[in-house]
Design a protein around this motif. Structure first.
Motif, PDB file in Angstrom:
ATOM      1  N   LYS A 290      41.540  51.229  37.784  1.00  0.00           N
ATOM      2  CA  LYS A 290      40.263  50.556  37.556  1.00  0.00           C
ATOM      3  C   LYS A 290      40.477  49.146  37.015  1.00  0.00           C
ATOM      4  O   LYS A 290      39.842  48.191  37.473  1.00  0.00           O
ATOM      5  CB  LYS A 290      39.399  51.361  36.585  1.00  0.00           C
ATOM      6  CG  LYS A 290      38.819  52.617  37.183  1.00  0.00           C
ATOM      7  CD  LYS A 290      38.025  53.397  36.163  1.00  0.00           C
ATOM      8  CE  LYS A 290      37.584  54.738  36.732  1.00  0.00           C
ATOM      9  NZ  LYS A 290      36.901  55.552  35.724  1.00  0.00           N
ATOM     10  N   LYS A 291      41.377  49.014  36.041  1.00  0.00           N
ATOM     11  CA  LYS A 291      41.658  47.698  35.466  1.00  0.00           C
ATOM     12  C   LYS A 291      42.314  46.787  36.499  1.00  0.00           C
ATOM     13  O   LYS A 291      41.994  45.600  36.577  1.00  0.00           O
ATOM     14  CB  LYS A 291      42.570  47.812  34.240  1.00  0.00           C
ATOM     15  CG  LYS A 291      41.925  48.448  33.050  1.00  0.00           C
ATOM     16  CD  LYS A 291      40.906  47.535  32.430  1.00  0.00           C
ATOM     17  CE  LYS A 291      40.320  48.193  31.203  1.00  0.00           C
ATOM     18  NZ  LYS A 291      39.283  47.391  30.583  1.00  0.00           N
ATOM     19  N   ALA A 292      43.230  47.331  37.289  1.00  0.00           N
ATOM     20  CA  ALA A 292      43.906  46.531  38.308  1.00  0.00           C
ATOM     21  C   ALA A 292      42.902  46.013  39.334  1.00  0.00           C
ATOM     22  O   ALA A 292      42.962  44.850  39.743  1.00  0.00           O
ATOM     23  CB  ALA A 292      44.997  47.355  38.984  1.00  0.00           C
ATOM     24  N   ALA A 293      41.980  46.850  39.737  1.00  0.00           N
ATOM     25  CA  ALA A 293      40.957  46.421  40.692  1.00  0.00           C
ATOM     26  C   ALA A 293      40.028  45.385  40.060  1.00  0.00           C
ATOM     27  O   ALA A 293      39.625  44.418  40.712  1.00  0.00           O
ATOM     28  CB  ALA A 293      40.156  47.618  41.177  1.00  0.00           C
ATOM     29  N   GLN A 294      39.712  45.579  38.798  1.00  0.00           N
ATOM     30  CA  GLN A 294      38.810  44.670  38.095  1.00  0.00           C
ATOM     31  C   GLN A 294      39.423  43.285  37.901  1.00  0.00           C
ATOM     32  O   GLN A 294      38.744  42.276  38.044  1.00  0.00           O
ATOM     33  CB  GLN A 294      38.443  45.257  36.728  1.00  0.00           C
ATOM     34  CG  GLN A 294      37.529  44.388  35.898  1.00  0.00           C
ATOM     35  CD  GLN A 294      37.253  44.994  34.537  1.00  0.00           C
ATOM     36  OE1 GLN A 294      37.747  46.060  34.189  1.00  0.00           O
ATOM     37  NE2 GLN A 294      36.462  44.305  33.739  1.00  0.00           N
ATOM     38  N   PHE A 295      40.710  43.224  37.592  1.00  0.00           N
ATOM     39  CA  PHE A 295      41.339  41.955  37.241  1.00  0.00           C
ATOM     40  C   PHE A 295      42.305  41.412  38.289  1.00  0.00           C
ATOM     41  O   PHE A 295      42.985  40.421  38.034  1.00  0.00           O
ATOM     42  CB  PHE A 295      42.064  42.081  35.901  1.00  0.00           C
ATOM     43  CG  PHE A 295      41.132  42.320  34.751  1.00  0.00           C
ATOM     44  CD1 PHE A 295      40.151  41.401  34.426  1.00  0.00           C
ATOM     45  CD2 PHE A 295      41.224  43.482  34.007  1.00  0.00           C
ATOM     46  CE1 PHE A 295      39.280  41.630  33.367  1.00  0.00           C
ATOM     47  CE2 PHE A 295      40.364  43.717  32.945  1.00  0.00           C
ATOM     48  CZ  PHE A 295      39.392  42.785  32.631  1.00  0.00           C
ATOM     49  N   HIS A 296      42.373  42.035  39.452  1.00  0.00           N
ATOM     50  CA  HIS A 296      43.296  41.527  40.473  1.00  0.00           C
ATOM     51  C   HIS A 296      42.906  40.093  40.818  1.00  0.00           C
ATOM     52  O   HIS A 296      41.737  39.809  41.093  1.00  0.00           O
ATOM     53  CB  HIS A 296      43.262  42.406  41.724  1.00  0.00           C
ATOM     54  CG  HIS A 296      44.422  42.151  42.619  1.00  0.00           C
ATOM     55  ND1 HIS A 296      44.471  41.060  43.463  1.00  0.00           N
ATOM     56  CD2 HIS A 296      45.580  42.826  42.774  1.00  0.00           C
ATOM     57  CE1 HIS A 296      45.612  41.078  44.108  1.00  0.00           C
ATOM     58  NE2 HIS A 296      46.314  42.139  43.712  1.00  0.00           N
ATOM     59  N   PRO A 297      43.870  39.184  40.806  1.00  0.00           N
ATOM     60  CA  PRO A 297      43.555  37.768  41.053  1.00  0.00           C
ATOM     61  C   PRO A 297      42.891  37.495  42.406  1.00  0.00           C
ATOM     62  O   PRO A 297      42.152  36.517  42.539  1.00  0.00           O
ATOM     63  CB  PRO A 297      44.923  37.090  40.985  1.00  0.00           C
ATOM     64  CG  PRO A 297      45.785  38.014  40.208  1.00  0.00           C
ATOM     65  CD  PRO A 297      45.260  39.396  40.463  1.00  0.00           C
ATOM     66  N   ASP A 298      43.130  38.329  43.387  1.00  0.00           N
ATOM     67  CA  ASP A 298      42.483  38.141  44.691  1.00  0.00           C
ATOM     68  C   ASP A 298      41.005  38.526  44.665  1.00  0.00           C
ATOM     69  O   ASP A 298      40.241  38.096  45.517  1.00  0.00           O
ATOM     70  CB  ASP A 298      43.192  38.968  45.765  1.00  0.00           C
ATOM     71  CG  ASP A 298      44.580  38.447  46.063  1.00  0.00           C
ATOM     72  OD1 ASP A 298      44.877  37.287  45.701  1.00  0.00           O
ATOM     73  OD2 ASP A 298      45.376  39.197  46.654  1.00  0.00           O
ATOM     74  N   ARG A 299      40.616  39.338  43.693  1.00  0.00           N
ATOM     75  CA  ARG A 299      39.228  39.814  43.603  1.00  0.00           C
ATOM     76  C   ARG A 299      38.439  39.161  42.483  1.00  0.00           C
ATOM     77  O   ARG A 299      37.223  39.162  42.502  1.00  0.00           O
ATOM     78  CB  ARG A 299      39.204  41.317  43.380  1.00  0.00           C
ATOM     79  CG  ARG A 299      39.687  42.103  44.546  1.00  0.00           C
ATOM     80  CD  ARG A 299      39.567  43.567  44.232  1.00  0.00           C
ATOM     81  NE  ARG A 299      39.731  44.354  45.435  1.00  0.00           N
ATOM     82  CZ  ARG A 299      39.468  45.617  45.514  1.00  0.00           C
ATOM     83  NH1 ARG A 299      39.007  46.259  44.470  1.00  0.00           N
ATOM     84  NH2 ARG A 299      39.653  46.258  46.641  1.00  0.00           N
ATOM     85  N   ASN A 300      39.139  38.675  41.462  1.00  0.00           N
ATOM     86  CA  ASN A 300      38.483  38.147  40.272  1.00  0.00           C
ATOM     87  C   ASN A 300      38.814  36.665  40.126  1.00  0.00           C
ATOM     88  O   ASN A 300      39.957  36.308  39.894  1.00  0.00           O
ATOM     89  CB  ASN A 300      38.952  38.930  39.044  1.00  0.00           C
ATOM     90  CG  ASN A 300      38.134  38.628  37.818  1.00  0.00           C
ATOM     91  OD1 ASN A 300      37.629  37.534  37.647  1.00  0.00           O
ATOM     92  ND2 ASN A 300      38.017  39.612  36.947  1.00  0.00           N
ATOM     93  N   PRO A 301      37.811  35.788  40.226  1.00  0.00           N
ATOM     94  CA  PRO A 301      38.069  34.351  40.158  1.00  0.00           C
ATOM     95  C   PRO A 301      38.233  33.787  38.742  1.00  0.00           C
ATOM     96  O   PRO A 301      38.536  32.607  38.584  1.00  0.00           O
ATOM     97  CB  PRO A 301      36.829  33.748  40.830  1.00  0.00           C
ATOM     98  CG  PRO A 301      35.750  34.727  40.537  1.00  0.00           C
ATOM     99  CD  PRO A 301      36.421  36.082  40.551  1.00  0.00           C
ATOM    100  N   GLU A 302      38.054  34.622  37.718  1.00  0.00           N
ATOM    101  CA  GLU A 302      38.177  34.125  36.348  1.00  0.00           C
ATOM    102  C   GLU A 302      39.582  33.567  36.116  1.00  0.00           C
ATOM    103  O   GLU A 302      40.563  34.104  36.634  1.00  0.00           O
ATOM    104  CB  GLU A 302      37.914  35.255  35.351  1.00  0.00           C
ATOM    105  CG  GLU A 302      36.489  35.743  35.340  1.00  0.00           C
ATOM    106  CD  GLU A 302      36.275  36.866  34.344  1.00  0.00           C
ATOM    107  OE1 GLU A 302      37.085  37.008  33.406  1.00  0.00           O
ATOM    108  OE2 GLU A 302      35.300  37.606  34.517  1.00  0.00           O
ATOM    109  N   PRO A 303      39.704  32.521  35.313  1.00  0.00           N
ATOM    110  CA  PRO A 303      41.019  31.908  35.089  1.00  0.00           C
ATOM    111  C   PRO A 303      42.028  32.831  34.402  1.00  0.00           C
ATOM    112  O   PRO A 303      43.227  32.705  34.614  1.00  0.00           O
ATOM    113  CB  PRO A 303      40.724  30.698  34.205  1.00  0.00           C
ATOM    114  CG  PRO A 303      39.258  30.612  34.051  1.00  0.00           C
ATOM    115  CD  PRO A 303      38.632  31.807  34.666  1.00  0.00           C
ATOM    116  N   ASP A 304      41.546  33.757  33.588  1.00  0.00           N
ATOM    117  CA  ASP A 304      42.468  34.638  32.872  1.00  0.00           C
ATOM    118  C   ASP A 304      42.651  35.999  33.551  1.00  0.00           C
ATOM    119  O   ASP A 304      43.267  36.902  32.994  1.00  0.00           O
ATOM    120  CB  ASP A 304      42.007  34.833  31.432  1.00  0.00           C
ATOM    121  CG  ASP A 304      40.646  35.497  31.328  1.00  0.00           C
ATOM    122  OD1 ASP A 304      39.899  35.510  32.329  1.00  0.00           O
ATOM    123  OD2 ASP A 304      40.333  36.010  30.234  1.00  0.00           O
ATOM    124  N   ALA A 305      42.148  36.149  34.752  1.00  0.00           N
ATOM    125  CA  ALA A 305      42.239  37.433  35.457  1.00  0.00           C
ATOM    126  C   ALA A 305      43.684  37.826  35.722  1.00  0.00           C
ATOM    127  O   ALA A 305      44.053  38.989  35.560  1.00  0.00           O
ATOM    128  CB  ALA A 305      41.451  37.383  36.761  1.00  0.00           C
TER     129      ALA A 305
END
Length: 92
Positions: free
Chosen positions: A25-40
């Motif tokens: 769940k965390k990997a899907a939430q913060f994967h850089p390809d899916r999450n544009p946030e700078p700290d993802a």
């Protein structure tokens, strides 16, 4: 010391299956390809590190022992880190 349980949002008595599910769940939430946030990317790597330690029985045992020792030797610092991790989860 990093709170790997807090990073994944699981309790210290969580089973390997629960840890694996929380990591996914965390990997899907913060994967850089899916999450544009700078700290993802950093959060993704932190979750990955936590999973690598907690999913391996020997590494988890060593981590738990170090965690217990840290609470005895320097409880204020460890409690502050755990509390900070908890507050970060609430803000997400």
């Amino acid at each position: 010391m990093k709170d790997y349980y807090g990073l994944l949002g699981v309790s210290p008595d969580a089973t390997t299956e629960i840890i694996k599910s929380a990591y996914r769940k965390k990997a899907a939430q913060f994967h850089p390809d899916r999450n544009p946030e700078p700290d993802a990317a950093a959060k993704f790597r932190a979750a990955q590190e936590a999973y690598e330690v907690l999913a391996d029985a020997d590494r988890r045992k060593a981590y738990d022992e170090t965690r217990r020792t840290s609470l005895i030797d320097d409880p204020q610092v460890v409690a502050r880190e755990i509390w900070s991790s908890y507050l970060e989860k609430i803000q997400q």
